[in-house]
Design a protein around this motif. Structure first.
Motif, PDB file in Angstrom:
ATOM      1  N   ALA A 116      -6.546  -0.830   2.928  1.00  0.00           N
ATOM      2  CA  ALA A 116      -7.110   0.372   2.311  1.00  0.00           C
ATOM      3  C   ALA A 116      -8.292   0.902   3.118  1.00  0.00           C
ATOM      4  O   ALA A 116      -8.449   2.114   3.296  1.00  0.00           O
ATOM      5  CB  ALA A 116      -7.551   0.060   0.876  1.00  0.00           C
ATOM      6  N   ARG A 140       4.722  -1.422 -10.048  1.00  0.00           N
ATOM      7  CA  ARG A 140       3.384  -1.909 -10.382  1.00  0.00           C
ATOM      8  C   ARG A 140       3.357  -3.339 -10.905  1.00  0.00           C
ATOM      9  O   ARG A 140       2.503  -4.132 -10.485  1.00  0.00           O
ATOM     10  CB  ARG A 140       2.715  -0.965 -11.383  1.00  0.00           C
ATOM     11  CG  ARG A 140       1.251  -1.318 -11.666  1.00  0.00           C
ATOM     12  CD  ARG A 140       0.558  -0.235 -12.466  1.00  0.00           C
ATOM     13  NE  ARG A 140       0.561   1.031 -11.742  1.00  0.00           N
ATOM     14  CZ  ARG A 140      -0.283   1.323 -10.750  1.00  0.00           C
ATOM     15  NH1 ARG A 140      -1.191   0.426 -10.378  1.00  0.00           N
ATOM     16  NH2 ARG A 140      -0.225   2.480 -10.159  1.00  0.00           N
ATOM     17  N   MET A 154       2.791   1.682  -3.457  1.00  0.00           N
ATOM     18  CA  MET A 154       1.948   2.117  -4.564  1.00  0.00           C
ATOM     19  C   MET A 154       1.495   3.561  -4.420  1.00  0.00           C
ATOM     20  O   MET A 154       0.808   4.094  -5.295  1.00  0.00           O
ATOM     21  CB  MET A 154       0.748   1.182  -4.725  1.00  0.00           C
ATOM     22  CG  MET A 154       1.139  -0.250  -5.066  1.00  0.00           C
ATOM     23  SD  MET A 154       2.375  -0.350  -6.397  1.00  0.00           S
ATOM     24  CE  MET A 154       1.453   0.335  -7.777  1.00  0.00           C
ATOM     25  N   ARG A 155       1.858   4.191  -3.308  1.00  0.00           N
ATOM     26  CA  ARG A 155       1.594   5.617  -3.138  1.00  0.00           C
ATOM     27  C   ARG A 155       2.890   6.415  -3.018  1.00  0.00           C
ATOM     28  O   ARG A 155       2.875   7.574  -2.606  1.00  0.00           O
ATOM     29  CB  ARG A 155       0.707   5.837  -1.909  1.00  0.00           C
ATOM     30  CG  ARG A 155      -0.752   5.580  -2.249  1.00  0.00           C
ATOM     31  CD  ARG A 155      -1.545   5.137  -1.045  1.00  0.00           C
ATOM     32  NE  ARG A 155      -2.906   4.840  -1.468  1.00  0.00           N
ATOM     33  CZ  ARG A 155      -3.281   3.722  -2.085  1.00  0.00           C
ATOM     34  NH1 ARG A 155      -2.388   2.782  -2.344  1.00  0.00           N
ATOM     35  NH2 ARG A 155      -4.527   3.529  -2.451  1.00  0.00           N
ATOM     36  N   ALA A 182       5.988   4.088  -7.715  1.00  0.00           N
ATOM     37  CA  ALA A 182       4.789   3.267  -7.884  1.00  0.00           C
ATOM     38  C   ALA A 182       4.748   2.590  -9.249  1.00  0.00           C
ATOM     39  O   ALA A 182       4.441   1.387  -9.352  1.00  0.00           O
ATOM     40  CB  ALA A 182       3.537   4.114  -7.671  1.00  0.00           C
ATOM     41  N   LEU A 225       2.848   8.426   5.390  1.00  0.00           N
ATOM     42  CA  LEU A 225       1.856   8.384   4.320  1.00  0.00           C
ATOM     43  C   LEU A 225       0.649   9.225   4.649  1.00  0.00           C
ATOM     44  O   LEU A 225       0.109   9.933   3.797  1.00  0.00           O
ATOM     45  CB  LEU A 225       1.429   6.939   4.074  1.00  0.00           C
ATOM     46  CG  LEU A 225       2.356   6.112   3.192  1.00  0.00           C
ATOM     47  CD1 LEU A 225       1.917   4.665   3.181  1.00  0.00           C
ATOM     48  CD2 LEU A 225       2.378   6.666   1.783  1.00  0.00           C
ATOM     49  N   MET A 247      -1.066  12.191   2.560  1.00  0.00           N
ATOM     50  CA  MET A 247      -2.438  12.072   2.073  1.00  0.00           C
ATOM     51  C   MET A 247      -3.353  13.128   2.660  1.00  0.00           C
ATOM     52  O   MET A 247      -4.535  13.162   2.366  1.00  0.00           O
ATOM     53  CB  MET A 247      -2.979  10.679   2.415  1.00  0.00           C
ATOM     54  CG  MET A 247      -2.260   9.559   1.692  1.00  0.00           C
ATOM     55  SD  MET A 247      -2.647   7.943   2.387  1.00  0.00           S
ATOM     56  CE  MET A 247      -4.388   7.851   2.011  1.00  0.00           C
ATOM     57  N   PHE A 254       0.846  -1.198   0.000  1.00  0.00           N
ATOM     58  CA  PHE A 254       0.000   0.000   0.000  1.00  0.00           C
ATOM     59  C   PHE A 254       0.882   1.250   0.000  1.00  0.00           C
ATOM     60  O   PHE A 254       0.612   2.225  -0.709  1.00  0.00           O
ATOM     61  CB  PHE A 254      -0.918  -0.016   1.220  1.00  0.00           C
ATOM     62  CG  PHE A 254      -1.994   1.040   1.192  1.00  0.00           C
ATOM     63  CD1 PHE A 254      -3.230   0.777   0.652  1.00  0.00           C
ATOM     64  CD2 PHE A 254      -1.755   2.300   1.715  1.00  0.00           C
ATOM     65  CE1 PHE A 254      -4.221   1.753   0.625  1.00  0.00           C
ATOM     66  CE2 PHE A 254      -2.732   3.287   1.693  1.00  0.00           C
ATOM     67  CZ  PHE A 254      -3.971   3.006   1.148  1.00  0.00           C
ATOM     68  N   SER A 271      -8.683   4.501   4.967  1.00  0.00           N
ATOM     69  CA  SER A 271      -9.774   5.397   4.615  1.00  0.00           C
ATOM     70  C   SER A 271     -10.566   5.834   5.832  1.00  0.00           C
ATOM     71  O   SER A 271     -11.153   6.903   5.862  1.00  0.00           O
ATOM     72  CB  SER A 271     -10.717   4.719   3.608  1.00  0.00           C
ATOM     73  OG  SER A 271     -11.421   3.648   4.224  1.00  0.00           O
TER      74      SER A 271
END
Length: 333
Positions: A47, A26, A17-18, A22, A82, A86, A14, A51
């Protein structure tokens, strides 16, 4: 929830990929994701945790003086970074391991926002920066927002005990459609899955407010009840009933103990089953009408089943880790 190793792996993917690499990562990520269904489930779980602002799982064990940081703390640092990237900064989240017996009381939660979570079978205490103490029951969650003018919390699910420190800012707990404003006190708030809320006061005083219509988070334009020690109020609609005396005290639940005085065995079993994946099952529904008195540990299913079996002359047959069946013996027995 995935196991620790898999959740660690999913959390690292996770993060990658941020990150800045990335696109390079992939192909390997997609190969990992499609390798097993468990990988997809773990990634989706991570995820969802992000969130909701549920950022990290913090080991409650004290850090050794000379030892490399464990992988989970490294993950915590990565996740925190992260979150700042974000734009979800300011959240502090505590999710406790079920196999740990160490209290979080010695680790204060700093000012700001946060979410405190317990899993099935956990009862944990957390001390906030103002000195207030929150004890969460099994499978519960409390969010908090500390500002200069107010200490605002919300019981998201389950049950919690609030031991409120005296200071100038109001201490307000939202649950369901209502709010509880504390005045330097100790009280329990429970939120049932259907939305029913129960507030029990142990010490001090609280004002329980329920809006006449709409969902609000203040006592303005709301019906209010002030509780005194030994009183409770339960509500689920726009009607706030009068406070009543607590008939069946449940004061020792933070210790994992339930005091019964003529409680139906079915009710005792139902309460105990909330604390464990190993479910106690009554082979005959008529057994549920038996009356039970005494103090029982409700977080140890085998111990509870054995005690009940001894009292009533029943058999407690364990069927693996899934369930324990309470049944009557044969006529000869």
């Amino acid at each position: 929830m995935p196991d620790d190793a898999l959740s660690d792996e999913a959390a690292l993917w996770f993060a990658r990929m941020r990150g800045p690499d990335a696109e390079t990562e992939r192909p390997a990520f997609e190969a990992w994701l499609t390798e097993r269904a468990a990988h997809r489930e773990a990634y989706n779980w991570i995820a969802e945790v992000f969130s909701l602002g549920r950022l990290v799982e913090i080991e409650p064990d004290p850090l050794p003086t000379v030892q490399p940081l464990p992988s989970r703390l490294l993950q915590a640092a990565l996740v925190a970074a992260l979150v700042l990237l974000m734009g979800v900064g300011g959240w502090a989240v505590l999710m406790h391991r079920p196999d740990s017996a160490v209290s979080m009381a010695s680790q204060p939660v700093m000012s700001g926002r946060g979410l405190i979570i317990t899993k099935v079978g956990q009862i944990r205490a957390v001390r906030l920066a103002d000195g207030s103490r929150i004890t969460l029951d099994t499978d519960s969650a409390v969010s908090f927002t500390y500002r200069r003018d107010i200490r605002r919390l919300e019981l998201v699910r389950g049950r919690a005990r609030f031991d409120v420190a005296h200071e100038g800012r109001p201490f307000v707990v939202a649950a369901g459609r209502g709010t509880v404003t504390a005045h330097g006190t100790v009280f329990d708030v429970g939120l049932a899955p259907g939305g029913a809320v129960t507030v029990r006061l142990l010490r001090g005083s609280v004002d329980v407010a329920l809006p006449v219509s709409g969902i609000v988070r203040s006592s303005a334009s709301a019906t209010t009840r002030r509780l005194t020690p030994g009183q409770q109020v339960a509500f689920s609609t726009s009607i706030l009933p009068p406070a009543q005396a607590v008939v069946t005290p449940d004061d020792r639940w933070p210790e994992g103990v339930l005091d019964c005085d003529g409680m139906a065995l079915a009710d005792l079993v139902a309460r105990a089953n909330r604390y464990t994946r190993t479910q106690i099952v009554l082979a005959d529904p008529d057994l549920g009408r038996l009356k039970v008195s005494g103090a029982f540990r409700i977080d140890a299913p085998q111990l509870l089943a054995d005690r009940v079996a001894t009292v009533f002359g029943l058999h407690a047959d364990a069927e693996g880790d899934a369930r324990i069946v309470l049944e009557r013996g044969s006529p000869t027995e």
